[in-house]
Design an enzyme around this catalytic site. Structure first.
Site, PDB file in Angstrom:
ATOM      1  N   MET A   1      -8.474  -8.126 -17.836  1.00  0.00           N
ATOM      2  CA  MET A   1      -7.952  -7.407 -18.990  1.00  0.00           C
ATOM      3  C   MET A   1      -7.510  -8.398 -20.061  1.00  0.00           C
ATOM      4  SD  MET A   1      -5.837  -4.252 -17.341  1.00  0.00           S
ATOM      5  CE  MET A   1      -5.242  -5.203 -15.964  1.00  0.00           C
TER       6      MET A   1
ATOM      7  N   GLN B   1     -16.117 -12.121 -17.119  1.00  0.00           N
ATOM      8  CA  GLN B   1     -16.671 -11.063 -17.975  1.00  0.00           C
ATOM      9  C   GLN B   1     -16.970 -11.609 -19.363  1.00  0.00           C
ATOM     10  OE1 GLN B   1     -14.510  -7.687 -19.943  1.00  0.00           O
ATOM     11  NE2 GLN B   1     -15.664  -6.460 -18.476  1.00  0.00           N
TER      12      GLN B   1
ATOM     13  N   CYS C   1     -15.446  -2.015 -24.193  1.00  0.00           N
ATOM     14  CA  CYS C   1     -14.360  -2.241 -25.146  1.00  0.00           C
ATOM     15  C   CYS C   1     -14.564  -1.411 -26.417  1.00  0.00           C
ATOM     16  CB  CYS C   1     -14.265  -3.727 -25.490  1.00  0.00           C
ATOM     17  SG  CYS C   1     -12.877  -4.068 -26.581  1.00  0.00           S
TER      18      CYS C   1
ATOM     19  N   LYS D   1     -19.760  -3.398 -16.899  1.00  0.00           N
ATOM     20  CA  LYS D   1     -18.600  -2.496 -16.999  1.00  0.00           C
ATOM     21  C   LYS D   1     -18.822  -1.610 -18.216  1.00  0.00           C
ATOM     22  CE  LYS D   1     -14.145  -1.189 -16.836  1.00  0.00           C
ATOM     23  NZ  LYS D   1     -13.217  -1.806 -17.747  1.00  0.00           N
TER      24      LYS D   1
ATOM     25  N   GLY E   1      -9.959   3.830 -13.930  1.00  0.00           N
ATOM     26  CA  GLY E   1      -9.187   4.757 -14.753  1.00  0.00           C
ATOM     27  C   GLY E   1      -8.117   5.492 -13.987  1.00  0.00           C
ATOM     28  N   ASP E   2      -6.867   5.238 -14.402  1.00  0.00           N
ATOM     29  CA  ASP E   2      -5.723   5.993 -13.890  1.00  0.00           C
ATOM     30  C   ASP E   2      -5.380   5.723 -12.427  1.00  0.00           C
ATOM     31  OD1 ASP E   2      -5.821   7.100 -16.424  1.00  0.00           O
ATOM     32  OD2 ASP E   2      -6.910   8.880 -15.757  1.00  0.00           O
TER      33      ASP E   2
ATOM     34  N   GLY F   1      -6.399  -1.445 -13.156  1.00  0.00           N
ATOM     35  CA  GLY F   1      -6.054  -2.159 -14.381  1.00  0.00           C
ATOM     36  C   GLY F   1      -4.562  -2.149 -14.638  1.00  0.00           C
ATOM     37  N   ARG F   2      -4.124  -1.153 -15.415  1.00  0.00           N
ATOM     38  CA  ARG F   2      -2.724  -1.128 -15.834  1.00  0.00           C
ATOM     39  C   ARG F   2      -1.759  -1.056 -14.661  1.00  0.00           C
ATOM     40  NH1 ARG F   2      -3.707   3.730 -19.838  1.00  0.00           N
ATOM     41  NH2 ARG F   2      -5.054   4.243 -18.068  1.00  0.00           N
TER      42      ARG F   2
HETATM   43  C1  LIG Z   1      -4.408  -4.380 -22.185  1.00  0.00           C
HETATM   44  C2  LIG Z   1      -5.758  -4.015 -21.648  1.00  0.00           C
HETATM   45  C3  LIG Z   1      -6.801  -4.906 -21.746  1.00  0.00           C
HETATM   46  C4  LIG Z   1      -8.061  -4.584 -21.245  1.00  0.00           C
HETATM   47  N1  LIG Z   1      -9.061  -5.496 -21.333  1.00  0.00           N
HETATM   48  C5  LIG Z   1     -10.274  -5.242 -20.765  1.00  0.00           C
HETATM   49  C6  LIG Z   1     -11.302  -6.219 -20.765  1.00  0.00           C
HETATM   50  O1  LIG Z   1     -11.149  -7.334 -21.282  1.00  0.00           O
HETATM   51  N2  LIG Z   1     -12.472  -5.892 -20.158  1.00  0.00           N
HETATM   52  C7  LIG Z   1     -12.688  -4.673 -19.561  1.00  0.00           C
HETATM   53  O2  LIG Z   1     -13.749  -4.440 -19.001  1.00  0.00           O
HETATM   54  N3  LIG Z   1     -11.729  -3.733 -19.561  1.00  0.00           N
HETATM   55  C8  LIG Z   1     -10.541  -3.990 -20.143  1.00  0.00           C
HETATM   56  N4  LIG Z   1      -9.556  -3.034 -20.116  1.00  0.00           N
HETATM   57  C9  LIG Z   1      -9.842  -1.717 -19.498  1.00  0.00           C
HETATM   58  C10 LIG Z   1      -9.487  -1.725 -18.007  1.00  0.00           C
HETATM   59  O3  LIG Z   1     -10.332  -2.604 -17.300  1.00  0.00           O
HETATM   60  C11 LIG Z   1      -9.618  -0.340 -17.367  1.00  0.00           C
HETATM   61  O4  LIG Z   1     -10.972   0.065 -17.375  1.00  0.00           O
HETATM   62  C12 LIG Z   1      -8.777   0.726 -18.076  1.00  0.00           C
HETATM   63  O5  LIG Z   1      -7.495   0.238 -18.390  1.00  0.00           O
HETATM   64  C13 LIG Z   1      -8.624   1.984 -17.202  1.00  0.00           C
HETATM   65  O6  LIG Z   1      -8.127   1.665 -15.944  1.00  0.00           O
HETATM   66  P1  LIG Z   1      -6.550   1.765 -15.545  1.00  0.00           P
HETATM   67  O7  LIG Z   1      -6.137   3.181 -15.788  1.00  0.00           O
HETATM   68  O8  LIG Z   1      -6.529   1.348 -14.089  1.00  0.00           O
HETATM   69  O9  LIG Z   1      -5.816   0.827 -16.443  1.00  0.00           O
HETATM   70  C14 LIG Z   1      -8.300  -3.324 -20.628  1.00  0.00           C
HETATM   71  C15 LIG Z   1      -7.238  -2.430 -20.534  1.00  0.00           C
HETATM   72  C16 LIG Z   1      -5.980  -2.741 -21.031  1.00  0.00           C
HETATM   73  C17 LIG Z   1      -4.877  -1.743 -20.904  1.00  0.00           C
END
Ligand SMILES: Cc1cc2nc3c(=O)[nH]c(=O)nc-3n(C[C@H](O)[C@H](O)[C@H](O)COP(=O)(O)O)c2cc1C
Length: 320
Positions: free
Chosen positions: A1, A55, A85, A124, A186-187, A208-209
């Protein structure tokens, strides 16, 4: 991320277990090919992080193939392509999620990269660009045919950004149709959701988050998947994580940043703090304190007070 999962953070998360694969922040293919120092930094990793996926983002097939070779030369186990993105700065350069709007071109990028390297090329993507263009099922098949070794799908469109809920039925449907592994994203904010989604027909989940809020989420999900109660995490352990993160960051790339290094560490802590403090009692006070602190010593003092001696936390705010 982007901005978050630097090498130090990935190392710390891996220490706690339950983590199968880590991915770098997204790295510019253009910057890699031109050898820009700051770009190369984003692709750095340590042996403790293996297996490691780097990535990259970009839209030019030749440059993406060249960048994939650089990534392979750096010793990465996997090269992943960002087609998710939604940020205009990235998307307007025919990269990130805007690649989903030109599926033939996107498949051409993957074909060029797959020919150029021996390591797996993975993708991705999101569910699509917007509600009228939810083409992840078609594009996933196309990149599979073009040589991708795995696909990860965040079940939201670019237009949704982070609103609404991720569509896991769509992800499961894609997993059902493809031969290569399909991961969902996601989520997955708590360990129960991670376990539940692991059982939804996908080959794996990306968290992710949830990791930014709770770096133990992967270990806790692994506990639950094995039929054990999720491990409890004490306030002391949560505080120790942040102090370890500061120490690792403080010891890194010192030669590159010289005088501004402490400022860089403070900014990194502020970025993590905005996620990490969510859901903690008095978390907003800690967030405010981290955001106003001006030195690493004061930062450490604030964190120690908050996590190790909460009754002294409010008076300790004056340290900043
Ligand atoms: C601050 C932030 C930065 C992110 N950067 C990337 C990234 O560089 N590459 C990517 O594939 N996804 C990125 N994402 C998306 C996450 O990989 C993920 O797909 C998305 O947050 C949903 O998953 P989650 O609900 O588990 O966070 C980012 C998300 C956040 C919140």
């Amino acid at each position: 991320m982007a901005g978050m999962t630097d090498s130090a953070f990935r190392r710390l998360v891996k220490r706690h277990g339950g983590c199968g694969l880590v991915v770098t922040e997204m790295v510019s293919s253009e910057g890699l090919v031109r050898g820009i120092d700051r770009t190369l930094e984003y692709a750095e990793y340590t042996e403790a992080e293996r297996p490691i996926s780097i990535q990259i983002f970009g839209g030019d097939p030749e440059k993406m193939a060249d960048a994939a070779q650089i990534v392979e030369g750096m010793g990465a186990d996997i090269v992943d392509v960002n087609m998710g993105c939604p940020v205009p700065k990235i998307a307007k350069h025919n990269a990130g999620c805007s690649l989903m709007r030109e599926p033939q071109h996107a498949a051409g990028v993957i074909a060029a990269m797959s020919k150029a390297v021996k390591i797996p090329v993975t993708v991705k993507m999101r569910a699509g660009w917007n509600d009228g263009e939810r083409n992840a099922p078609t594009l996933a098949r196309m990149v599979e045919d073009a040589g991708a070794s795995a696909v990860a799908v965040h079940g939201r469109t670019a237009a949704q950004s982070y609103g609404g809920a991720a569509d896991w039925a769509l992800v499961a449907d894609i997993a059902d149709r493809l031969t290569i592994p399909v991961f969902g994203s996601g989520d997955c904010i708590d360990p129960e959701q991670v376990v539940q989604r692991l059982r939804s027909g996908v080959d794996g989940v990306l968290v992710g988050r949830g990791v930014l809020r709770n770096p133990w989420i992967l270990a806790q999900a692994a506990d639950m998947a094995a039929g054990r109660p999720p491990r409890a995490v004490t306030m002391e352990e949560r505080g120790r994580f942040l102090l370890d993160y500061i120490d690792l960051l403080a010891g890194e790339r010192v030669h590159d940043r010289a005088a501004s290094h402490d400022r860089w560490v403070i900014n990194k802590m502020r970025a993590l703090g905005s996620w990490y403090t969510k859901g903690l009692d008095n978390g907003s006070h800690l967030r405010t304190a981290i955001n106003t602190v001006e030195s690493l010593d004061a930062l450490r003092a604030i964190i120690s007070a908050f996590f190790f001696a909460p009754v002294s936390f409010l008076p300790a705010l004056s340290l900043s």
